[in-house]
Write an enzyme that holds these catalytic residues in place. Structure first.
Site, PDB file in Angstrom:
ATOM      1  CD  GLU A 176     -10.329  32.696  27.074  1.00  0.00           C
ATOM      2  OE1 GLU A 176      -9.840  33.012  25.923  1.00  0.00           O
ATOM      3  OE2 GLU A 176      -9.827  31.827  27.751  1.00  0.00           O
ATOM      4  CD  GLU A 245     -11.691  28.301  28.700  1.00  0.00           C
ATOM      5  OE1 GLU A 245     -10.759  28.067  28.306  1.00  0.00           O
ATOM      6  OE2 GLU A 245     -12.768  28.618  28.134  1.00  0.00           O
TER       7      GLU A 245
END
Ligand code: NAG
Ligand code: NAG
Ligand code: NAG
Ligand code: NAG
Ligand code: NAG
Ligand code: NAG
Length: 839
Positions: A176, A245
């Site tokens: 991320e 995710e």
């Protein structure tokens, strides 16, 4: 001969190795495109003994891939001292995945976020001179490379990559970073390239992923994380649409309420992702588990990391979520070929209603999606009429017949209950646990001398990370303040205030061995000011401050530099004869630092340490008290929990295993809960919460493998804030009742646990029953004998399958499109099991 054997061996290995690659549509295995369902199970959040069953249940739920991060600070808690034992045995975890016939995705990071302490970074890393995290910095890159290489080498050595015949099909570097890249400027961009080059240099023969990284350099795959990813597209037409995710729920914070995400909404998000071309998706989390010890991050993430995931914290099926998604996986797998190869066409019906048609080799598969959160659509599609309710996706594998709707849950809901410890010695035991106790000393100086090991002394206040390297939650800041021993000294005669500014998270102040006050950070404000009245005496005064952290931050640009502990200034304040304020600034006094509690350092939680405990005069509501008791293991195989309500805050150990921080005295806000949860409309973590006005976490998981089967077990508590242990109880978690409200045309599976049977059918109606589990009501029309029918089919059985049709259950006389079968039944332990308990 030797070369012949070698040749055979080579053949064997080549045969087993798999070529994992990708194209613009999907991940490919030996050139063949695949739809892959993946789920996150983090190995340190359960035990090695739990892994096989968790992974089996994941496989049964339709997963192909188990995904895990690698937790650097767990493996290298101290510089170059490694731990890969117990639930940190990464190789064993990956091999367990392999044994169950599943694939693995290894997200090495080594930054992991994950609501894990310090995002997975060892705290000692912070203390390397000149280091800057997650940017173009040689000190950081050296350390990251050192650990990443260790992991890659370990996997290589065990032949765990798919290219070697192992289960690992994908690896991840960083995590991320795209979310925060802009804060790091050009150095950040260079760092991304460095990460990509490092990953490529390992030549492990499988693709690497950089999630949430729009600029991931080729051939790194970029992917999406979020509650919904249907509008995500990769940064190249040659890369597949991947969702690493998909948040199945959300985590809990101390003092927060308990978030839930409905099965209908998770299924909707997944179905939409596949409707619009997705081929790889990962549930974050599939099993959330437990933040044992001091592994939770945040700050203030709870010990439970249940996440409302398809498998609950203890490993039970979280029904209906697990089953509703399993059915979705089955229907999507049935059209895999068409989805990964087909030509896709979308037809827009307005109001957020879209039909999607995939065609391939004469076959077609269709989706009818409605992302409008209030409008139930009726649409004409290929000459048929379909109802597509608000916020749902219908799947028509042959473009005619709806076989799955995300809004229609055709699996049971299981209501889990806690059953009190039936392994107790005497049956009518009213939970008289016998408690021993001892104090954690307040006083840190005796006769002007420091007691115990002083880590260092400095004329300044230091960040807690710098001193402790993360080895304890607790750090003592100790100093001595001399006051003139003269009769009219304002410091001894007048009221004195001690004023402290701290970066959090919890502060306990002691003056001359007396507790002067405590305070903890609230409402997400970790820095706070503390003020208390104190009494000073002539001569030397001991000021001892204990600072406690409750998980270090794990997210955001530069989160690693957020200071914790007492940052100052610290003032003693009084008034002179004329009423003017007089300040003694002790910020730059000589401060002595002691790491950890005395009881931590001498291991009060170790079974072998039996000396020095009191058996009478048990204190309650007293801070800094250690409690200890013995208990028997609950009989059976159901997961075990301990109720810690009544206690304040602290840490708990079972047979020397730290089961985590506890904080049941921290109650959630009274407002914002609702008894029902509407699945329609975009999910946020505040949308659907329970537990208002209650402890955020009352029950703490005690894995079976921490318990001794035959002998006694020991529970040790360090009570930091003051409470009492009288409510402490061990229970097992099992299914209490099961409910369903399933549609005609499906087969309803009702199941209790293995060692239970359906002992009672409380309600059953086939027709148009109303209400919810626990309050179902019949309507005007129903098949007459449904209750008896269900009893005949299910009573006394551990599970039963009921075909929902008028043919099998009788005519309802309802004039509707689809009837439903509502059932409420009770699960109870079998008689044989009961007898076993009595034995
Ligand atoms: C903390 O870590 C740093 C950097 O690795 C090391 O130099 C230092 O000695 C450690 N301090 C303690 C108290 O362990
Ligand atoms: C990691 O660092 C140590 C020295 O601290 C060194 O011995 C080891 O070889 C390094 N590992 C790698 C893979 O570079
Ligand atoms: C949802 O449907 C309603 C009713 O048809 C319509 O008024 C509204 O504009 C739709 N919302 C969106 C975002 O399309
Ligand atoms: C759609 O729903 C309406 C109202 O609930 C119902 O009357 C109608 O029969 C349904 N149509 C189809 C094709 O299922
Ligand atoms: C006390 O000392 C600290 C550190 O030198 C300083 O930041 C603070 O402003 C001082 N307090 C007062 C009231 O002067
Ligand atoms: C794409 C997306 O939804 N990203 C979210 C990732 O998680 C953080 C919180 O951990 C959110 O703030 C982001 O919006």
């Amino acid at each position: 001969m030797a070369s012949y054997v070698g040749f055979l061996l080579l053949l064997f290995m080549v045969a087993k190795a798999m070529d994992v690659s990708y194209d613009g549509r999907a991940i490919t295995f030996d050139g063949k495109r695949k739809i892959l369902f993946s789920g996150s199970i983090h190995y340190p959040r359960s035990t090695a003994e739990m892994w096989p069953s968790l992974i089996k249940k994941a496989k049964e739920g339709g997963l192909d891939v188990i995904e895990t991060y690698v937790f650097w600070n767990a493996h290298e808690p101290q510089y170059r001292q490694y731990d890969f034992t117990g639930n940190l045995d990464l190789v064993r975890f990956i091999k367990t995945v392999q044994n169950e016939g599943l694939k693995a995705m290894l997200r090495i990071g080594p930054y992991v976020c994950a609501e894990w302490n310090y995002g997975g970074f060892p705290v000692w890393l912070h203390n390397i001179p000149g280091i800057e995290f997650r940017t173009n910095n040689p000190q950081f890159e050296n350390e990251m490379k050192n650990f990443t290489t260790l992991i890659v080498d370990m996997m290589n050595h065990e032949k765990l990559f798919a290219s070697q015949g192992g289960p690992i099909i994908l690896a991840q570097i960083e995590n991320e970073y795209g979310n925060i890249l802009s804060s790091y400027g050009d150095d950040g961009k260079q760092y991304v390239d460095w990460c990509a080059n490092l990953a490529q240099s390992y030549q492990i023969g499988i693709p690497w992923v950089m999630c949430q990284q729009d600029n991931a350099p080729d051939p790194m795959l970029n992917s999406c994380n979020g509650f919904y990813c249907d509008q995500f597209y990769p940064n190249s037409q040659n890369k597949p649409k991947m969702w690493t995710e998909n948040w199945t729920g959300w985590f809990k914070n101390w003092g927060g309420q308990i978030p839930h995400r409905t099965a209908e909404d998770v299924a909707f998000a997944v179905a939409r992702f596949f409707q619009f071309g997705g081929t790889y998706q990962n549930y974050y989390m599939y099993h959330g588990g437990t933040n044992f010890g001091r592994t939770s991050g945040g700050p203030y993430i709870t010990t439970s990391y249940d996440y409302d995931a398809p498998l609950d914290e203890y490993g039970n099926l979280n029904q209906p979520k697990w089953g509703h998604l399993k059915k979705l996986h089955e229907v999507l797998k049935s059209i895999e070929d068409v989805l990964v190869h087909g030509h896709r066409r979308d037809v827009d019906y307005g109001n957020m209603v879209t039909a999607t048609i995939y065609n391939y080799g004469g076959k077609s598969a269709c989706f009818l999606g409605n992302a409008n959160n209030s409008y139930d659509a009726t649409i004409n599609f290929q000459n048929n009429q379909y109802n597509v309710s608000a916020w749902s996706v219908s799947i028509l594998p042959d473009c005619q017949q709806e076989t799955y709707s995300t809004a229609k849950v055709n699996v049971q809901t299981s209501v889990l209950v806690k059953k009190e410890n039936e392994g107790a010695d005497n049956d009518d035991e009213s939970y008289n646990l016998n408690w021993h106790w001892r104090n954690e000393p307040f006083q840190q100086m005796k006769n002007g001398k420091l007691v115990g090991n002083v880590a260092l002394s400095a004329p300044q206040l230091l960040d807690q990370k710098v001193v402790t390297n993360g080895t304890s939650d607790y750090l003592w800041y100790i100093t001595s303040v001399n006051v003139d021993d003269n009769d009219d000294n304002i410091w001894t005669k007048k009221d004195v205030k001690l004023k402290i500014n701290t970066n959090g998270h919890v502060l306990h102040a002691f003056v001359n061995g007396k507790h002067a006050g405590s305070q903890y950070a609230q409402n997400g404000q970790y820095q706070f000011s503390f003020e208390t009245d104190v009494k000073l005496k002539g001569g030397d005064n001991e000021i001892s401050l204990l600072s406690a952290t409750v998980g270090l931050p794990n997210y955001g640009a530069f989160f690693d530099n957020v200071e914790v502990g007492i940052g100052g200034p610290i003032h003693l304040v009084t008034h002179d004869e004329s009423g003017d304020e007089v300040v003694k600034n002790i910020t730059q006094n000589v401060w002595n630092y002691k790491i950890g509690l005395h009881g931590e350092n001498v291991k009060h939680y170790d079974n072998k340490n039996t000396l020095g405990w009191f058996t009478t005069g048990l204190p309650t509501d007293r801070i800094f008290t250690w409690y200890k008791t013995k208990f028997n293991s609950p009989i059976g195989n159901d997961p075990v929990v301990v109720d810690l309500s009544g206690l304040g805050k602290g840490q708990a150990w079972v047979n020397g295993n730290n089961i985590g921080r506890y904080w049941p005295s921290y109650l959630a806000d009274e407002n914002g809960c609702s008894p029902t949860c509407v699945f329609r409309g975009a999910y946020t973590s505040q949308k659907c919460v329970t537990g208002c006005g209650k402890p955020t976490q009352q029950w703490y998981h005690v894995p079976r493998s921490f318990l001794n089967d035959d002998e006694e077990n020991e529970l040790v508590l360090f009570e930091e804030m003051g409470g009492h242990p009288f409510n402490v109880r061990f229970s097992t978690v099992t299914i209490g009742k099961i409910c369903a409200n399933a549609y005609e045309g499906n087969t309803l599976e009702l199941s209790c646990n293995q060692d239970q049977v359906i002992s009672e059918v409380k309600f059953a109606s086939f027709g148009q029953p109303q209400g919810q589990c626990g309050s179902f009501k019949k309507s005007q029309c129903e098949a007459p004998n449904t209750l008896q029918n269900l009893k005949d089919q299910c009573l006394g059985k551990s599970s039963c399958s009921v075909l929902i049709s008028e043919k099998s259950l009788g005519s309802t006389g309802c004039n509707v499109e689809q009837n439903r079968l509502a059932v409420e039944a009770v699960c109870a332990a079998t008689v044989s099991n009961y007898a076993k308990k009595k034995k």
